[in-house]
Design a protein around this motif. Structure first.
Motif, short mmCIF file in Angstrom:
data_model
loop_
_atom_site.label_atom_id
_atom_site.label_comp_id
_atom_site.label_asym_id
_atom_site.label_seq_id
_atom_site.Cartn_x
_atom_site.Cartn_y
_atom_site.Cartn_z
N THR A 135 0.82 -1.21 0.00
CA THR A 135 0.00 0.00 0.00
C THR A 135 0.86 1.26 0.00
OG1 THR A 135 -0.20 -0.30 2.37
CG2 THR A 135 -2.07 -0.96 1.05
N SER A 136 2.06 1.18 0.60
CA SER A 136 2.88 2.39 0.66
C SER A 136 3.76 2.54 -0.58
CB SER A 136 3.77 2.36 1.90
OG SER A 136 4.75 1.36 1.76
N GLY A 137 3.80 1.50 -1.41
CA GLY A 137 4.64 1.58 -2.60
C GLY A 137 6.07 1.18 -2.34
N ASN A 138 6.38 0.80 -1.09
CA ASN A 138 7.74 0.39 -0.78
C ASN A 138 8.11 -0.95 -1.42
OD1 ASN A 138 8.40 2.57 0.65
ND2 ASN A 138 8.17 1.65 2.68
N VAL A 139 7.12 -1.54 -2.06
CA VAL A 139 7.36 -2.81 -2.74
C VAL A 139 8.45 -2.63 -3.80
CG1 VAL A 139 5.55 -2.41 -4.45
CG2 VAL A 139 6.20 -4.74 -3.85
N ALA A 140 8.68 -1.39 -4.20
CA ALA A 140 9.73 -1.10 -5.17
C ALA A 140 11.08 -1.66 -4.71
CB ALA A 140 9.84 0.40 -5.38
N TYR A 141 11.35 -1.59 -3.40
CA TYR A 141 12.61 -2.12 -2.90
C TYR A 141 12.71 -3.61 -3.13
CZ TYR A 141 13.21 2.30 -0.49
OH TYR A 141 13.34 3.61 -0.21
N GLU A 142 11.58 -4.28 -2.92
CA GLU A 142 11.56 -5.73 -3.10
C GLU A 142 11.81 -6.07 -4.57
OE1 GLU A 142 10.21 -8.42 -0.48
OE2 GLU A 142 11.58 -6.95 0.36
N LEU A 143 11.32 -5.20 -5.44
CA LEU A 143 11.47 -5.45 -6.88
C LEU A 143 12.91 -5.28 -7.32
CD1 LEU A 143 8.27 -3.75 -8.26
CD2 LEU A 143 8.80 -6.17 -8.27
N CYS A 144 13.69 -4.52 -6.54
CA CYS A 144 15.09 -4.31 -6.89
C CYS A 144 15.91 -5.56 -6.66
CB CYS A 144 15.67 -3.16 -6.09
SG CYS A 144 14.92 -1.60 -6.47
N ARG A 145 15.40 -6.46 -5.84
CA ARG A 145 16.19 -7.65 -5.53
C ARG A 145 16.17 -8.62 -6.71
NH1 ARG A 145 13.71 -7.54 0.03
NH2 ARG A 145 15.00 -5.98 1.03
N PRO A 146 17.29 -9.30 -6.89
CA PRO A 146 17.39 -10.19 -8.06
C PRO A 146 16.69 -11.51 -7.82
CG PRO A 146 19.42 -10.28 -6.82
CD PRO A 146 18.53 -9.31 -6.11
N THR A 147 15.46 -11.47 -7.33
CA THR A 147 14.74 -12.71 -7.09
C THR A 147 13.35 -12.58 -7.67
OG1 THR A 147 14.25 -11.76 -4.94
CG2 THR A 147 15.87 -13.53 -4.98
N ASN A 148 12.74 -13.70 -7.90
CA ASN A 148 11.37 -13.71 -8.36
C ASN A 148 10.47 -13.37 -7.17
OD1 ASN A 148 8.72 -14.61 -8.80
ND2 ASN A 148 9.42 -15.95 -10.45
N LEU A 149 9.77 -12.26 -7.28
CA LEU A 149 9.01 -11.77 -6.13
C LEU A 149 7.94 -12.77 -5.69
CD1 LEU A 149 8.78 -9.43 -4.22
CD2 LEU A 149 7.10 -8.40 -5.72
N TYR A 150 7.34 -13.45 -6.66
CA TYR A 150 6.29 -14.40 -6.31
C TYR A 150 6.83 -15.48 -5.39
CZ TYR A 150 2.38 -17.59 -6.62
OH TYR A 150 1.34 -18.41 -6.30
N TYR A 151 7.97 -16.09 -5.79
CA TYR A 151 8.54 -17.15 -4.96
C TYR A 151 9.06 -16.58 -3.64
CZ TYR A 151 8.25 -20.41 -8.82
OH TYR A 151 7.79 -21.21 -9.80
N PHE A 152 9.63 -15.41 -3.74
CA PHE A 152 10.22 -14.80 -2.54
C PHE A 152 9.17 -14.62 -1.46
CE2 PHE A 152 12.37 -11.29 -0.27
CZ PHE A 152 13.60 -11.91 -0.09
N TRP A 153 8.04 -14.10 -1.86
CA TRP A 153 6.96 -13.89 -0.89
C TRP A 153 6.31 -15.21 -0.48
CZ3 TRP A 153 3.85 -8.84 -2.34
CH2 TRP A 153 4.67 -7.75 -2.03
#
Lengths: 272, 259, 325
Positions: A91-109
């Protein structure tokens, strides 16, 4: 999942696990609460059973085991179990940081949620199972029917958590669109709770409702393994159940990733 | 009281700022007790009777306790959310104002979306009352009103106890759920279906039995119930006395220990 | 107005230890560490005075403020404000004080400011007549007219702070505690807030206790400062006096005709700032500034001379260093 990433997922898993193990007092409190719930549910059902004729599809002792397993593995089954930090990120848009990581966000979460559920249950299940076995009849948790049933229980339980995490991933993905997790969490959580037999054990449901619930994936996380343990489901049926689990898991994860990609593309286009 | 109403109005206006989200939450709030209610109905469909109780009678029992819980969750939310109130430093602010702490904490939060549960319980009560052939008299009407209102106070007292605990620790507050959520789930059925010890505990220690089970027996003219049972809910409000005293003690402790 | 004598307060903070064994022990009996927040703090404040209460983080400032506003009970010592002990007569006491916590809002987030004001009126039981008068005056001085109908969440920080100030003055308190009232504000808003506090103090005679990290607040508002460090009052007195005592360094910056050579003076540090410009750092305890200027004007053809005192910040840092806090 590419191989090089496995380590990253594993260490994320470990950190989550350690973090959650920190809250011992909270775990103790949760334990007591669940004991209370288990007792209460069994007492209510016991009262209903007193007037019963012979046509009840599940015996009270079986039902007691079923309920104790529900309580012990509540964190595996409950859909409303959530990670507020992740909602905050979205909701805060901080997800951008997670997107910077070299991992697949779906699996990561996915791994992150899995770790939370496993650490949550790790603390609670052993004492609940232990104490519940020592209770007097009819409240007692009975041991599994045989070794094969126990192994199948473990197998389906684990696949069940994966299914449950895959379902809850949709709640997080949906939050990208609605921007407020409250509504979808409560609605999916409540429907899921009912359809997984947490409110009314599935064997006690009337025919028409059972037909609906059996088609949905929610029961695969809890109802299926618990009934395998209590011997209410035979070997043959258990194996079919396991195959159904695998099919559902594949489908849920496939569509989860697909919609995650869509939602993220949109979020990036909007400038996050 | 006047000030309390002002607080209510204020927070209501705040929440009305987000109308769509409010309505959705309210709807979802209705769904949760509805699923519990549906589970109960389905059990009755299979078993027909619960001890000596008919489905309509249990519905009335359910409606009373859920109504009380919803009202209390809506209006005593400040105590329910007290951990948040303390951690945001709001309690310091409360202490520098020339009004009682209880009133101000009550006024700090209201959760009107909890009205979803209230709506459901009103409907359930309507159905139950229309299907039961109760020989209504003024005392019975009064009793029903007291059951709901005093039940609200009992739940508020439990929320207050939980809040008092926040002055010592923020860990392990989940235990309180046994008495709030657990108490509600338990008292939605007539208490005599449980083990004696539990019935006694929820009658004499936390007096759900006095706001629900015992006066309900009178409403339904069950054998052995007496007219004075109708006024037992008033007795239950005595529960608030130790709650308020403990709360005061907690506030003093907060003032000497700091946050 | 305020009489604080030998106030002491110690907190007992639970000891955090690691390891499973320690955690289980903690379930039974919690070990605590005593942290002394303030010790033997004494001071008096006269009616109408404005006092700057300064000190580094964790020095005991907020503990003292909390005790004075009745939130906290001290372990020992007395505190009398307007003839009352704050924590014993909390309700009567807080009617006469106003508190602004710069970092926290007392306004309701989602409704217009006016609604918050109206609710505060009811909380403080302000009579309608005097409420209207006070509110009108505050609206005028703080220039709130356009803001009153705006929800708090859409106000800027500076606008919100003006509203906060008004909110804590609606009941016309005799004593106002300001806890970092200018934190995070831009320069213009800071000036406006300071201006207002000065006027409030001058016209209504409100006693003001101000904690801040911004020394410009102190310089602009008050002459008296209370310096606290490690729980002790280290200095209580005028800013002037502090200057006299500690502020002995002046810098003399001189512009002179290019090509000349500035002289080296005994006991004075010199630094060249470029062609035709030099700065001397003069410690007035050793050399007089007038003497330095006289020497310079004798040896150089001066175009411009400026003499600067140290900024207050540096003074305070020196004080901190001297008391090792």
């Amino acid at each position: 999942m590419r191989k090089g990433n496995a380590a990253a997922y594993f260490s994320s898993f470990r950190i989550r696990l350690m973090q959650n193990l920190q809250y011992r007092v909270a775990a103790l409190a949760g334990l007591m609460t669940q004991f209370f719930w288990g007792f209460m549910l069994i007492m209510i059902l016991e009262a209903f059973y007193r007037n019963s004729d012979a046509s009840i599809p599940m015996s009270l002792p079986q039902l007691a085991s079923y309920i104790w397993l529900q309580q012990a593995f509540l964190v595996f089954v409950a859909l409303w179990f959530r990670d507020p930090e992740m909602f905050g990120m979205i909701t805060s848009g901080n997800v951008a940081y997670e997107l910077c990581r070299p991992t697949n966000l779906y699996y990561f979460w996915h791994v992150r949620l899995l770790a939370q559920r496993i650490s949550g249950a790790a603390l609670r299940c052993v004492p609940i199972l232990l104490v519940a076995t020592l209770l007097p009849d009819p409240y007692r948790l009975r041991p599994p029917a045989d070794l094969a049933a126990f192994l199948l229980f473990l197998l389906t339980l684990f696949t069940g958590v994966l299914i449950n995490v895959s379902i809850s991933m949709f709640i997080y993905i949906l939050t990208f669109v609605t921007l407020s997790p409250v509504g979808s969490l409560m609605i999916i959580g409540t429907v899921g709770e009912f359809c997984s037999g947490m409110i009314l054990p599935i064997p006690l449901m009337p025919e028409w409702l059972r037909n609906i619930v059996m088609v949905l994936p929610f029961r695969l996380a809890g109802d299926l393994p618990f009934r395998i343990w209590s011997g209410h489901i035979g070997m043959q049926e258990a194996l079919t159940g396991f195959l159904t689990q695998l099919l559902w898991l594949g489908a849920l994860m496939f569509f989860g990733q697909l919609s995650m990609r869509k939602v993220l593309n949109k979020a990036v286009l909007q400038g996050g | 009281m006047n000030l309390y109403l002002r607080y209510v109005k204020m927070v209501f206006r705040c929440q009305m700022q987000y109308r769509v989200s409010f309505l959705l939450t309210m709807l979802a709030q209705m769904l949760i007790p509805f699923s519990v209610f549906a589970g109960m109905l389905l059990l009755f469909q299979r078993f027909h009777l619960l001890g000596s109780w008919q489905v309509d009678e249990v519905m009335l029992c359910f409606a009373v306790i859920h109504m009380a819980f919803a009202l209390s969750e809506c209006f005593a939310r400040g105590f329910d959310m007290f951990a948040q109130v303390v951690s945001q430093g709001e309690f310091d602010r409360i202490l520098v104002r020339p009004r009682g702490t209880v009133l101000q904490v009550l006024g700090a939060r209201f959760e009107f979306s909890r009205m979803g549960r209230l709506c459901l319980s009103v409907v359930v009560m309507g159905i139950a009352v229309s299907r039961l052939s109760i020989a209504w008299n003024p005392l019975k009407v009064l009793s029903l009103v007291l059951m709901v209102s005093c039940g609200t106070l009992v739940f508020a007292g439990i929320f207050m106890l939980a809040a008092t605990l926040c002055f010592w620790t923020l860990q392990g507050l989940e235990v309180v759920n046994i008495f709030t959520d657990g108490g509600r789930e338990m008292a939605q059925y007539p208490l005599d279906i449980y083990k004696k010890e539990i019935t006694r505990f929820f009658t004499f220690v936390i007096p759900f039995g006095m706001v629900n089970y015992l006066p309900l027996r009178y409403l339904l003219d069950r054998p052995g119930s007496m007219a004075w049972h109708a006024l037992l809910p008033l007795c239950a409000t005595l529960f608030l006395v130790p709650c308020v005293l403990l709360w005061r003690f907690g506030v003093r402790r907060y003032q000497s220990a700091g946050s | 107005m305020i009489r604080v004598e030998n106030l002491s307060k110690t907190y007992h903070v639970p000891k955090r230890s690691t390891g499973v064994k320690a955690a289980f022990k903690a379930l039974v009996k919690r070990e605590t560490v005593a942290v002394e927040a303030i010790r033997d703090v004494s001071f008096h404040v006269a009616p109408g005075e404005m006092v700057g209460y300064i000190g580094p983080n964790g020095a005991g400032k907020s503990t003292t403020i909390k005790i004075m506003s009745g939130i906290l009970v001290p372990d020992s010592g007395t505190c009398e404000i307007l003839g009352r002990t704050p924590w014993k007569e909390r309700m009567a006491h807080v009617k006469d004080i106003g508190v602004v916590f710069g970092q926290r809002s007392q306004l309701w987030w989602d409704v217009p400011v006016q609604d918050s004001f109206d609710l505060l009126r009811d909380i403080y039981r302000v009579p309608a007549e005097s409420y209207r008068k006070t509110a009108d005056r505050l609206t005028e001085i703080l220039d709130l007219a356009d803001l009153l109908t705006t929800p708090v969440r859409s106000l800027s920080l500076g606008q919100r702070m003006r509203c906060e100030l008004a909110a804590s003055l609606l009941h016309s308190p005799k004593l106002l505690f300001l806890d970092e009232p200018t934190i995070g504000l831009d320069a213009v808003s800071k000036l406006a807030v300071r201006q207002f506090i000065r006027e409030l103090n001058r016209e209504a005679g409100t006693t003001v206790i101000l904690t801040t990290h911004d020394m410009n607040d102190i310089e602009a508002l008050t002459n008296r400062i209370l310096l606290i460090g490690k729980g002790h009052i280290l200095y209580d007195g005028g800013l002037d006096h502090l200057r006299e005592q500690y502020d002995t360094v002046r810098t003399v910056t001189v512009d002179y005709r290019e090509g000349q050579i500035p002289p080296v003076l005994d006991g004075v540090e010199m630094s060249r700032l470029g062609e035709g410009r030099v700065r001397y750092r003069v410690d007035t305890a050793i050399v007089k500034v007038s003497g330095v200027v006289a020497r310079l004007s004798a040896e150089l053809e001066l175009k411009d001379v400026t003499i600067d005192a140290q900024p207050v910040e540096e003074l305070i840092v020196r004080l901190y260093r001297e008391h090792r806090i």
